[in-house]
Design a protein around this motif. Structure first.
Motif, PDB file in Angstrom:
ATOM      1  N   GLU A   1      -1.255  42.924  14.832  1.00 33.63           N
ATOM      2  CA  GLU A   1      -2.018  43.537  15.914  1.00 33.63           C
ATOM      3  C   GLU A   1      -3.183  44.354  15.348  1.00 33.63           C
ATOM      4  N   ASN A   2      -2.920  45.087  14.270  1.00 35.08           N
ATOM      5  CA  ASN A   2      -3.990  45.861  13.634  1.00 35.08           C
ATOM      6  C   ASN A   2      -5.090  44.939  13.117  1.00 35.08           C
TER       7      ASN A   2
ATOM      8  N   GLU B   1     -10.383  42.645  13.649  1.00 33.07           N
ATOM      9  CA  GLU B   1     -11.206  41.444  13.804  1.00 33.07           C
ATOM     10  C   GLU B   1     -12.064  41.542  15.054  1.00 33.07           C
ATOM     11  N   ALA B   2     -11.456  42.055  16.150  1.00 27.52           N
ATOM     12  CA  ALA B   2     -12.212  42.202  17.390  1.00 27.52           C
ATOM     13  C   ALA B   2     -13.341  43.217  17.220  1.00 27.52           C
TER      14      ALA B   2
ATOM     15  N   ALA C   1      15.769  42.830   9.598  1.00 22.18           N
ATOM     16  CA  ALA C   1      14.900  41.728  10.025  1.00 22.18           C
ATOM     17  C   ALA C   1      14.057  42.140  11.227  1.00 22.18           C
ATOM     18  N   GLU C   2      14.667  42.915  12.144  1.00 24.82           N
ATOM     19  CA  GLU C   2      13.932  43.377  13.324  1.00 24.82           C
ATOM     20  C   GLU C   2      12.830  44.351  12.930  1.00 24.82           C
ATOM     21  N   ARG C   3      13.153  45.273  11.998  1.00 26.77           N
ATOM     22  CA  ARG C   3      12.129  46.211  11.530  1.00 26.77           C
ATOM     23  C   ARG C   3      10.995  45.467  10.823  1.00 26.77           C
ATOM     24  N   LYS C   4      11.369  44.474  10.043  1.00 30.66           N
ATOM     25  CA  LYS C   4      10.357  43.695   9.340  1.00 30.66           C
ATOM     26  C   LYS C   4       9.480  42.936  10.325  1.00 30.66           C
ATOM     27  N   ARG C   5      10.135  42.357  11.370  1.00 33.57           N
ATOM     28  CA  ARG C   5       9.363  41.616  12.377  1.00 33.57           C
ATOM     29  C   ARG C   5       8.405  42.547  13.130  1.00 33.57           C
ATOM     30  N   ALA C   6       8.921  43.754  13.501  1.00 34.02           N
ATOM     31  CA  ALA C   6       8.080  44.725  14.208  1.00 34.02           C
ATOM     32  C   ALA C   6       6.916  45.175  13.330  1.00 34.02           C
TER      33      ALA C   6
END
Length: 302
Positions: A83-84, A89-90, A71-76
């Motif tokens: 973030e990408n 988008e920016a 779950a932690e790997r999936k969240r990261a």
């Protein structure tokens, strides 16, 4: 073990006296052995069941750890993907802003055209937008001051005119830095010095900030002596630059005197002086005197 039943069994066989006693002892010993073996089996069964329960618990714990790690790997991974997406988008936003600006300039250029089709001179219309071959600035990982220095060196090496710097820098900004650029007026966005000043203020890279860094700097883990000295020198240079001081003995002396004068005053007067940012120690004293006279106060609070 029921001795009465054993005795009765012996008598039924016609035994008595010594023979009956020996029969009872032998049969009693056999019964005790069976009972002990039964108890041992029960104990082994309990131990086996306890081990099985422990193994089941360990297996559940192991699965929970694996599920938690997954779950932690999936969240990261999801956070990195988000973030990408924000960075893309920016970058797209910066590109659209630049395209809109160029379209407006092109339209203005057409409107200024003379009857013969000749375009009237316009400095802004000659701004050339180039996609710098530099990585975008990320406020979470990059140091803005160092990034701007890198950009300026790159711009100089590419022989860009300074009027081209703001639009080329805007293509590299993301996050909070891009927000600063997008909120500037058109005139400010086309002035590199004003854009740089706005970015430095947004990230609190002011004269006072570099003064504080210089005064509180300590060697970092793995940093060599020359590297630490270079970092201190950079803090001092940036402090002098942002304080608009001269890099001469007299200029440095004046800067240190202003710092000590401000730090030695009472809080109200110090705040008053920092808001007005006098450029010399003489100007500072000239500002301080009317302030004190109007309030009947002293340099220090009493």
């Amino acid at each position: 073990m029921d001795l009465t039943k054993i005795v009765d069994a012996g008598k039924a066989l016609g035994l008595d006296g010594v023979e009956l006693r020996e029969f009872v002892e032998k049969r009693g010993e056999a019964v005790r052995e069976r009972e002990e073996r039964a108890l041992e089996r029960e104990e082994r069964n309990r131990e086996r069941e306890e081990k099985e329960r422990n193994r089941d618990k360990e297996e559940r714990d192991r699965r929970e750890v694996l599920e938690k790690d997954e779950a932690e790997r999936k969240r990261a991974s999801e956070e990195k993907e988000r973030e990408n997406e924000r960075v893309k988008e920016a970058e797209n936003q910066a590109y659209l802003i630049e395209m809109q600006r160029l379209e407006i300039q092109l339209e203005q250029e057409k409107n200024r055209a003379r009857p013969g089709g000749r375009v009237l001179p316009n400095p802004e219309s000659r701004v050339k937008a180039s996609k710098p071959k530099l990585p975008p600035f990320h406020d979470r990982t990059d140091d803005l001051d160092a990034y701007l220095k890198r950009f300026e060196r790159y711009a100089t090496s590419q022989e860009w005119k300074e009027i081209e710097w703001p639009v080329n820098l805007s293509a590299l900004l993301t996050g909070k830095a891009l927000e600063v650029y997008s909120r500037l007026s058109s005139a400010e966005a086309h002035d590199y010095k004003l854009l740089k000043l706005a970015l430095l203020k947004r990230f609190q890279l002011t004269a006072d900030g570099f003064r504080h860094k210089l005064r509180t700097a300590k060697p970092e883990y793995g940093e060599s002596g020359p590297q630490f000295a270079a970092r201190l020198s950079n803090y001092l240079d940036r402090w002098i630059d942002l304080a608009e001081g001269e890099k001469t003995f007299q200029g440095l002396k004046d800067l240190l005197l202003r710092e000590q004068f401000t730090d030695g005053c009472g809080k109200d007067l110090a705040l008053f002086l920092r808001e007005r940012q006098p450029k010399t120690i003489q100007a500072m004293t000239e500002i301080a005197e009317p302030y004190l006279e109007a309030r009947g106060g002293y340099l220090v609070n009493q």
